[in-house]
Design an enzyme around this catalytic site. Structure first.
Site, PDB file in Angstrom:
ATOM      1  N   LEU A 180       4.883   1.523   5.099  1.00  0.00           N
ATOM      2  CA  LEU A 180       5.398   0.170   4.927  1.00  0.00           C
ATOM      3  C   LEU A 180       6.585   0.111   3.964  1.00  0.00           C
ATOM      4  O   LEU A 180       6.949  -0.964   3.482  1.00  0.00           O
ATOM      5  CB  LEU A 180       4.284  -0.764   4.448  1.00  0.00           C
ATOM      6  CG  LEU A 180       3.073  -0.863   5.385  1.00  0.00           C
ATOM      7  CD1 LEU A 180       2.027  -1.796   4.789  1.00  0.00           C
ATOM      8  CD2 LEU A 180       3.484  -1.333   6.775  1.00  0.00           C
ATOM      9  N   GLY A 181       7.183   1.255   3.683  1.00  0.00           N
ATOM     10  CA  GLY A 181       8.419   1.269   2.908  1.00  0.00           C
ATOM     11  C   GLY A 181       8.244   1.190   1.414  1.00  0.00           C
ATOM     12  O   GLY A 181       9.150   0.709   0.714  1.00  0.00           O
ATOM     13  N   SER A 182       7.130   1.680   0.876  1.00  0.00           N
ATOM     14  CA  SER A 182       6.930   1.618  -0.572  1.00  0.00           C
ATOM     15  C   SER A 182       7.984   2.436  -1.313  1.00  0.00           C
ATOM     16  O   SER A 182       8.474   2.018  -2.374  1.00  0.00           O
ATOM     17  CB  SER A 182       5.527   2.102  -0.940  1.00  0.00           C
ATOM     18  OG  SER A 182       5.315   3.447  -0.522  1.00  0.00           O
ATOM     19  N   SER A 183       8.356   3.595  -0.773  1.00  0.00           N
ATOM     20  CA  SER A 183       9.352   4.430  -1.456  1.00  0.00           C
ATOM     21  C   SER A 183      10.725   3.761  -1.445  1.00  0.00           C
ATOM     22  O   SER A 183      11.440   3.758  -2.455  1.00  0.00           O
ATOM     23  CB  SER A 183       9.427   5.812  -0.817  1.00  0.00           C
ATOM     24  OG  SER A 183       9.850   5.733   0.537  1.00  0.00           O
ATOM     25  N   ALA A 184      11.109   3.178  -0.322  1.00  0.00           N
ATOM     26  CA  ALA A 184      12.413   2.507  -0.251  1.00  0.00           C
ATOM     27  C   ALA A 184      12.453   1.294  -1.167  1.00  0.00           C
ATOM     28  O   ALA A 184      13.449   1.054  -1.861  1.00  0.00           O
ATOM     29  CB  ALA A 184      12.702   2.080   1.183  1.00  0.00           C
ATOM     30  N   ALA A 185      11.372   0.518  -1.187  1.00  0.00           N
ATOM     31  CA  ALA A 185      11.326  -0.643  -2.070  1.00  0.00           C
ATOM     32  C   ALA A 185      11.431  -0.207  -3.532  1.00  0.00           C
ATOM     33  O   ALA A 185      12.087  -0.866  -4.345  1.00  0.00           O
ATOM     34  CB  ALA A 185      10.040  -1.432  -1.836  1.00  0.00           C
TER      35      ALA A 185
ATOM     36  N   PRO B  95       0.836  -1.209   0.000  1.00  0.00           N
ATOM     37  CA  PRO B  95       0.000   0.000   0.000  1.00  0.00           C
ATOM     38  C   PRO B  95       0.867   1.254   0.000  1.00  0.00           C
ATOM     39  O   PRO B  95       1.884   1.317   0.692  1.00  0.00           O
ATOM     40  CB  PRO B  95      -0.803  -0.118   1.301  1.00  0.00           C
ATOM     41  CG  PRO B  95      -0.833  -1.574   1.592  1.00  0.00           C
ATOM     42  CD  PRO B  95       0.503  -2.101   1.130  1.00  0.00           C
TER      43      PRO B  95
ATOM     44  N   ALA C  45       1.637   4.227   3.320  1.00  0.00           N
ATOM     45  CA  ALA C  45       1.087   3.551   4.493  1.00  0.00           C
ATOM     46  C   ALA C  45       2.142   3.280   5.554  1.00  0.00           C
ATOM     47  O   ALA C  45       1.874   2.598   6.537  1.00  0.00           O
ATOM     48  CB  ALA C  45       0.413   2.241   4.077  1.00  0.00           C
TER      49      ALA C  45
ATOM     50  N   ASP D 264      14.744   2.050   6.095  1.00  0.00           N
ATOM     51  CA  ASP D 264      13.888   1.495   5.057  1.00  0.00           C
ATOM     52  C   ASP D 264      14.683   0.880   3.916  1.00  0.00           C
ATOM     53  O   ASP D 264      14.383  -0.232   3.462  1.00  0.00           O
ATOM     54  CB  ASP D 264      12.956   2.576   4.506  1.00  0.00           C
ATOM     55  CG  ASP D 264      11.858   2.954   5.478  1.00  0.00           C
ATOM     56  OD1 ASP D 264      11.982   2.627   6.675  1.00  0.00           O
ATOM     57  OD2 ASP D 264      10.880   3.585   5.049  1.00  0.00           O
TER      58      ASP D 264
END
Length: 350
Positions: free
Chosen positions: A117-122, A112, A115, A163
């Site tokens: 949960l680290g979307s930018s780092a991933a 998501p 949220a 992250d």
């Protein structure tokens, strides 16, 4: 050269130490079993074409160099929504000289957006890893992590190394004074409740503002710390001690102690102003139906930004009740396991 490179990186939860780690305190993070994938392949036309299948504002496709090729009316706002992809490309062009041919970049995600949960780092880790492999730039995991962290710093203005470390290495990582150490700890079963995830119907300008919310939240914490330095220094020291004790609790499978430490950490996050009302309600709801502990995970949020973010719950024996209660409160509920695999890179030579 491979025709296609696929790189995937995991989502993360910060168990302890978010925000405090920016100021040199310890933070403990874990990979969870949700991933973001970046696929890089050749195309005839020069430049970068980005396709994002399932991350709002999206179903999006754009040529980074050609504004006319972009179908949305608010090009500037939408471009901000992929700031991490653009910055990753810029860094690799400058440092390694990539970009002599046409490149197709396709992103798919189970994480998501906005949220905590680290979307930018991933996105940073997987994009950098895929492009480096595609262009034949040799790099180990440490190099990928370092470049990804540079991208987050450039976009956010201030960013902890947590992250990008967890997206790269997976498992558990402890970050202390900027140094990253991988830990081998027992798997935890957790519940994550997300609220305010970006809907597909949201316009590009609003979505891009929310997508970069971490930068604003970090700036607000810094501003308050500068106003009350002595008070904040004590809070940050307490957070550091909690992280150390939490590692010991996980090592000895002391879940009751771990839950108590999670509750204390939540109180400290509330004290520094990163727990908006909606997330606070989810924490209280979880605890009222029997959670051992619950806290905001990641950047948290601000009330004037709509309380977007996630809470992390250590359920104990009340897992079913907690999930129902969070769903009734309007949260997107996910079962997660900690300690999953880190960055994966695959090459397709067909």
């Amino acid at each position: 050269m491979a025709k296609k490179i696929r790189a995937s990186a995991p989502a993360k939860v910060i168990l302890f130490g978010e925000h405090f780690v920016v100021y040199g305190k310890r933070a403990l993070a874990a990979a969870i079993n949700r991933r973001l994938t970046v696929e890089v392949s050749s195309r005839e036309k020069e430049g970068y074409h980005v396709k994002i299948e399932n991350i709002p504002t999206f179903g999006m496709a754009m040529d980074l160099e050609d504004k006319k090729a972009y179908p949305y009316k608010d090009y500037g706002g939408a471009a901000k929504a992929i700031a991490y992809v653009r910055e990753s490309i810029g860094l690799l062009e400058e440092r390694y000289g990539i970009g002599k041919e046409g490149v197709e970049i396709e992103i798919k995600s189970e994480i998501p957006l906005s949220a905590g949960l680290g979307s930018s780092a991933a996105t940073c880790v997987a994009t950098i890893a895929a492009l480096k492999a595609f262009f034949g730039v040799r790099s180990d995991l440490d190099g990928i992590r370092a470049d990804a962290h540079r991208v987050e710093l450039a976009v956010q203005g201030a960013a902890s190394p947590v992250d990008t470390a967890i997206s790269t290495y997976g498992g558990y990582v402890l970050v202390e004074e900027g140094n990253v150490r991988r830990l081998h700890l027992a798997e935890l079963t957790l519940i994550v409740g997300c609220v305010g995830c970006i809907p597909l119907s949201m316009d590009t300008k609003k979505a891009s503002e929310i997508g970069l919310k971490t930068k604003k939240i970090v700036e607000e914490v810094r501003r308050r710390k500068d106003t009350f330095p002595d008070v904040y220094n004590h809070i940050f020291d307490a957070a550091d001690e909690i992280t150390g004790q939490a590692i010991e609790a996980i090592e000895h499978c002391e879940l009751a102690k771990l839950g108590a430490l999670i509750r204390i950490n939540q109180g400290l996050l509330d004290a520094i102003g990163v727990v908006p009302g909606r997330l606070s309600e989810l924490v209280k709801t979880s605890q009222e139906v029997g959670a051992l502990g619950a806290k905001v995970t990641g950047a948290g949020g601000l009330d004037d930004m709509g309380s977007i973010g996630s809470v992390l719950v250590l359920p104990g024996k009340s897992e079913a009740k907690i999930k129902v209660a969070l769903e009734l409160a309007g949260a997107l509920v996910m079962d997660v396991k900690t300690g999953g695999a880190g960055l994966k890179i695959e090459a397709d030579h067909r």
